[in-house]
Design an enzyme around this catalytic site. Sequence first.
Site, PDB file in Angstrom:
ATOM      1  N   GLU A 140       0.815  -1.222   0.000  1.00 51.65           N
ATOM      2  CA  GLU A 140       0.000   0.000   0.000  1.00 51.65           C
ATOM      3  C   GLU A 140       0.849   1.273   0.000  1.00 51.65           C
ATOM      4  O   GLU A 140       1.729   1.463   0.837  1.00 51.65           O
ATOM      5  CB  GLU A 140      -0.931  -0.005   1.231  1.00 51.65           C
ATOM      6  CG  GLU A 140      -1.944   1.131   1.192  1.00 51.65           C
ATOM      7  CD  GLU A 140      -2.917   1.119   2.357  1.00 51.65           C
ATOM      8  OE1 GLU A 140      -3.014   0.094   3.054  1.00 51.65           O
ATOM      9  OE2 GLU A 140      -3.560   2.152   2.573  1.00 51.65           O
ATOM     10  N   LYS A 152      -6.928  -0.525  11.885  1.00 51.82           N
ATOM     11  CA  LYS A 152      -6.341  -0.885  10.584  1.00 51.82           C
ATOM     12  C   LYS A 152      -5.129   0.019  10.326  1.00 51.82           C
ATOM     13  O   LYS A 152      -4.078  -0.443   9.862  1.00 51.82           O
ATOM     14  CB  LYS A 152      -7.397  -0.721   9.478  1.00 51.82           C
ATOM     15  CG  LYS A 152      -6.952  -1.200   8.092  1.00 51.82           C
ATOM     16  CD  LYS A 152      -6.219  -0.152   7.277  1.00 51.82           C
ATOM     17  CE  LYS A 152      -5.788  -0.709   5.918  1.00 51.82           C
ATOM     18  NZ  LYS A 152      -4.891   0.205   5.203  1.00 51.82           N
ATOM     19  N   ASP A 156       4.112 -14.502  12.019  1.00 52.64           N
ATOM     20  CA  ASP A 156       2.727 -14.883  11.736  1.00 52.64           C
ATOM     21  C   ASP A 156       1.815 -13.682  12.004  1.00 52.64           C
ATOM     22  O   ASP A 156       1.397 -13.446  13.132  1.00 52.64           O
ATOM     23  CB  ASP A 156       2.367 -16.076  12.634  1.00 52.64           C
ATOM     24  CG  ASP A 156       0.959 -16.592  12.395  1.00 52.64           C
ATOM     25  OD1 ASP A 156       0.182 -15.916  11.689  1.00 52.64           O
ATOM     26  OD2 ASP A 156       0.638 -17.669  12.917  1.00 52.64           O
ATOM     27  N   HIS A 208      -2.012  10.667   0.354  1.00 56.10           N
ATOM     28  CA  HIS A 208      -2.147   9.312  -0.169  1.00 56.10           C
ATOM     29  C   HIS A 208      -2.136   9.343  -1.694  1.00 56.10           C
ATOM     30  O   HIS A 208      -1.416   8.584  -2.346  1.00 56.10           O
ATOM     31  CB  HIS A 208      -3.448   8.712   0.371  1.00 56.10           C
ATOM     32  CG  HIS A 208      -3.591   7.251   0.109  1.00 56.10           C
ATOM     33  ND1 HIS A 208      -2.871   6.299   0.793  1.00 56.10           N
ATOM     34  CD2 HIS A 208      -4.373   6.572  -0.765  1.00 56.10           C
ATOM     35  CE1 HIS A 208      -3.200   5.105   0.351  1.00 56.10           C
ATOM     36  NE2 HIS A 208      -4.109   5.236  -0.597  1.00 56.10           N
TER      37      HIS A 208
HETATM   38  P1  HMG Z   1       4.704  15.492   2.482  1.00 55.37           P
HETATM   39  O1  HMG Z   1       4.841  16.517   3.548  1.00 55.37           O
HETATM   40  O2  HMG Z   1       4.055  15.886   1.218  1.00 55.37           O
HETATM   41  O3  HMG Z   1       6.096  14.816   2.189  1.00 55.37           O
HETATM   42  O4  HMG Z   1       3.870  14.266   3.120  1.00 55.37           O
HETATM   43  P2  HMG Z   1       7.452  15.483   1.750  1.00 55.37           P
HETATM   44  O5  HMG Z   1       7.630  15.205   0.281  1.00 55.37           O
HETATM   45  O6  HMG Z   1       7.548  16.927   2.186  1.00 55.37           O
HETATM   46  O7  HMG Z   1       8.540  14.645   2.590  1.00 55.37           O
HETATM   47  C1  HMG Z   1       8.604  14.714   4.000  1.00 55.37           C
HETATM   48  C2  HMG Z   1       9.047  13.388   4.555  1.00 55.37           C
HETATM   49  O8  HMG Z   1       7.958  12.443   4.421  1.00 55.37           O
HETATM   50  C3  HMG Z   1      10.235  12.767   3.819  1.00 55.37           C
HETATM   51  O9  HMG Z   1      11.448  13.269   4.300  1.00 55.37           O
HETATM   52  C4  HMG Z   1      10.034  11.292   4.155  1.00 55.37           C
HETATM   53  O10 HMG Z   1      10.442  11.002   5.462  1.00 55.37           O
HETATM   54  C5  HMG Z   1       8.515  11.167   4.043  1.00 55.37           C
HETATM   55  P3  HMG Z   1      12.790  13.115   3.401  1.00 55.37           P
HETATM   56  O11 HMG Z   1      13.061  11.677   3.177  1.00 55.37           O
HETATM   57  O12 HMG Z   1      12.520  13.848   2.090  1.00 55.37           O
HETATM   58  O13 HMG Z   1      13.832  13.767   4.225  1.00 55.37           O
HETATM   59  N1  HMG Z   1       8.139  10.911   2.626  1.00 55.37           N
HETATM   60  C6  HMG Z   1       8.497   9.806   1.934  1.00 55.37           C
HETATM   61  N2  HMG Z   1       9.200   8.724   2.261  1.00 55.37           N
HETATM   62  C7  HMG Z   1       9.405   7.781   1.311  1.00 55.37           C
HETATM   63  N3  HMG Z   1       8.927   7.884   0.041  1.00 55.37           N
HETATM   64  C8  HMG Z   1       8.201   8.951  -0.324  1.00 55.37           C
HETATM   65  C9  HMG Z   1       7.959   9.970   0.618  1.00 55.37           C
HETATM   66  N4  HMG Z   1       7.311  11.132   0.584  1.00 55.37           N
HETATM   67  C10 HMG Z   1       7.436  11.695   1.806  1.00 55.37           C
HETATM   68  N5  HMG Z   1       7.745   9.032  -1.585  1.00 55.37           N
HETATM   69  C11 HMG Z   1       2.901  12.119   3.275  1.00 55.37           C
HETATM   70  C12 HMG Z   1       3.461  13.184   2.337  1.00 55.37           C
HETATM   71  C13 HMG Z   1       2.292  11.002   2.437  1.00 55.37           C
HETATM   72  C14 HMG Z   1       4.044  11.558   4.118  1.00 55.37           C
HETATM   73  C15 HMG Z   1       1.840  12.779   4.215  1.00 55.37           C
HETATM   74  O14 HMG Z   1       0.849  13.374   3.435  1.00 55.37           O
HETATM   75  C16 HMG Z   1       1.197  11.820   5.164  1.00 55.37           C
HETATM   76  O15 HMG Z   1       1.771  11.434   6.172  1.00 55.37           O
HETATM   77  N6  HMG Z   1      -0.065  11.402   4.903  1.00 55.37           N
HETATM   78  C17 HMG Z   1      -0.735  10.353   5.647  1.00 55.37           C
HETATM   79  C18 HMG Z   1      -0.753   9.102   4.831  1.00 55.37           C
HETATM   80  C19 HMG Z   1      -1.157   7.863   5.596  1.00 55.37           C
HETATM   81  O16 HMG Z   1      -1.400   7.877   6.776  1.00 55.37           O
HETATM   82  N7  HMG Z   1      -1.212   6.753   4.896  1.00 55.37           N
HETATM   83  C20 HMG Z   1      -1.559   5.480   5.461  1.00 55.37           C
HETATM   84  C21 HMG Z   1      -2.533   4.766   4.573  1.00 55.37           C
HETATM   85  S1  HMG Z   1      -4.143   5.457   4.768  1.00 55.37           S
HETATM   86  C22 HMG Z   1      -4.944   4.220   5.698  1.00 55.37           C
HETATM   87  O17 HMG Z   1      -5.101   3.133   5.205  1.00 55.37           O
HETATM   88  C23 HMG Z   1      -5.221   4.347   7.147  1.00 55.37           C
HETATM   89  C24 HMG Z   1      -6.314   5.236   7.687  1.00 55.37           C
HETATM   90  O18 HMG Z   1      -7.589   4.878   7.264  1.00 55.37           O
HETATM   91  C25 HMG Z   1      -6.176   5.050   9.172  1.00 55.37           C
HETATM   92  C26 HMG Z   1      -7.132   5.867   9.975  1.00 55.37           C
HETATM   93  O19 HMG Z   1      -8.243   6.167   9.492  1.00 55.37           O
HETATM   94  O20 HMG Z   1      -6.752   6.145  11.155  1.00 55.37           O
HETATM   95  C27 HMG Z   1      -6.077   6.650   7.263  1.00 55.37           C
END
Ligand code: HMG
Length: 435
Positions: A83, A260, A276, A373
């Site tokens: 994901e 989740k 596991d 996301h």
């Molecule tokens: P951003 O601020 O746009 O990222 O956030 P950025 O490009 O400015 O980069 C900042 C840092 O984020 C990076 O630092 C990395 O640490 C990390 P750097 O390495 O540049 O020094 N980062 C990445 N790491 C690896 N590959 C990448 C990457 N991009 C940033 N391509 C971000 C973007 C997605 C991190 C932010 O918007 C975020 O945290 N969003 C939340 C996303 C999330 O929680 N996803 C989980 C899946 S959703 C789900 O299934 C669960 C849920 O339903 C649970 C719930 O309801 O409680 C939501």
Amino acid sequence: MEIDQFFKGFSKLQRDQRFERLLAMGALSKADIDYLKAGGVHDLALADNFIENSIGYFQLPLGVATNFKIDGVNRVIPMAVEETSIIAAASKTARWVNQCGSINTETEGETIIGQIQIARVANFQALEELLSENKTQWMAQVNEQVAASMVKRGGGVEDIQLRKVQGVDDHDMAVFHVLFNPCDAMGANMINQVCEYLKGPIEALSGEKVTMCILSNLVDSKLTVARIEMEGVDPEMGEKIQEASIFAESDPYRAATNNKGVLNGIDPILIATGNDWRAVEAGIHAYACRDGQYRSITKWRYSNNKLTGIFRAPLIVGTVGGVTSLHPTARLCLDMLNVESANGLARICASVGLVQNLGALKALTTVGIIEGHMKLHIKNLTLGVGANEAEARPLQKKLEQLLAAKKRISHSDAWQILQALRGQAATAPQETSPI
Ligand code: HMG
């Protein structure tokens, strides 16, 4: 060097540069890198040892979450997951936690649980008396006959208890709980053997009939705890994270999604280390409804300028035995984690789960989940609509612009933009035909 400094800009590096950083950090060896570049495990004979009717391997992407400092120790976190945005969110949130606070962990209790069921007990009281007369001897016997290797390591059977459970047709059911310390093994095979061994003396001395013996995944006798404490968090954000937490503590519909999100951080580590994950999932969900209602397994509070989060749940894993030792990628990931014990691995999983939860709550209560996301999901969309190498970059750019303007994008948006790009390409006079 501080872990944040080491990983600064890591996500923007090319793959080879990422390998170089991990090599310099000591998280991977040259041989590990060669193995990963060659695509990981291919050994079909090994697959035959793991499962039945094997026909190959299913390869999930393996990544690393960065910036984790747990109990004062820097960790590179391997995550096998399909994901988008999980690893990015974990890494970004771990940096935030480091900047404003810390993660600390502990294990409460040491024993896992095996169950021996007597479905229709004739005399429960007599069974209770039998247990109190024989417990010490049964424990000594089973520790010597079945669990000697575990006893040598400081584990083995530590207690046997008896519970009365509602049975069928007005019959009481008797259930023995065998409490077993598996040291660094997950312990499933050993505890099942222990219970099956005890069936003999129990039946012989009581005249009762044992129905079945099996471990329980609801291991409330051994809980893993991770705590995050942060100062200097914007008060409005702190309050919102607390409100989001109370939502998940009170409403099972929200609790399921919250949990989740926590498991988004845990399952990928379990998969990467050959553990596991079904057992851990079952244990965590059962524990989440221990008072009769399904609730969040994390809790966040904001007061006196301090944001505090806690994860407490059963998280039974192993670092020796089974797939953890035999699967070469699992071994590589365990080495990368530099983990000393099964409890240590469980505490890392709990920490990443809690950080992951914080990242999701922060996004949900501020910009919403879609923005981050989808930003990362764009590559999947371009692949999904069949963009070729030349089309991928302009398509991604257009999708990023659309996402920024509309705050949402879909598969059909990607499809329409690709068709438009192809249309422009077809009508442009200087373009050559792709065929
Ligand atoms: P951003 O601020 O746009 O990222 O956030 P950025 O490009 O400015 O980069 C900042 C840092 O984020 C990076 O630092 C990395 O640490 C990390 P750097 O390495 O540049 O020094 N980062 C990445 N790491 C690896 N590959 C990448 C990457 N991009 C940033 N391509 C971000 C973007 C997605 C991190 C932010 O918007 C975020 O945290 N969003 C939340 C996303 C999330 O929680 N996803 C989980 C899946 S959703 C789900 O299934 C669960 C849920 O339903 C649970 C719930 O309801 O409680 C939501």
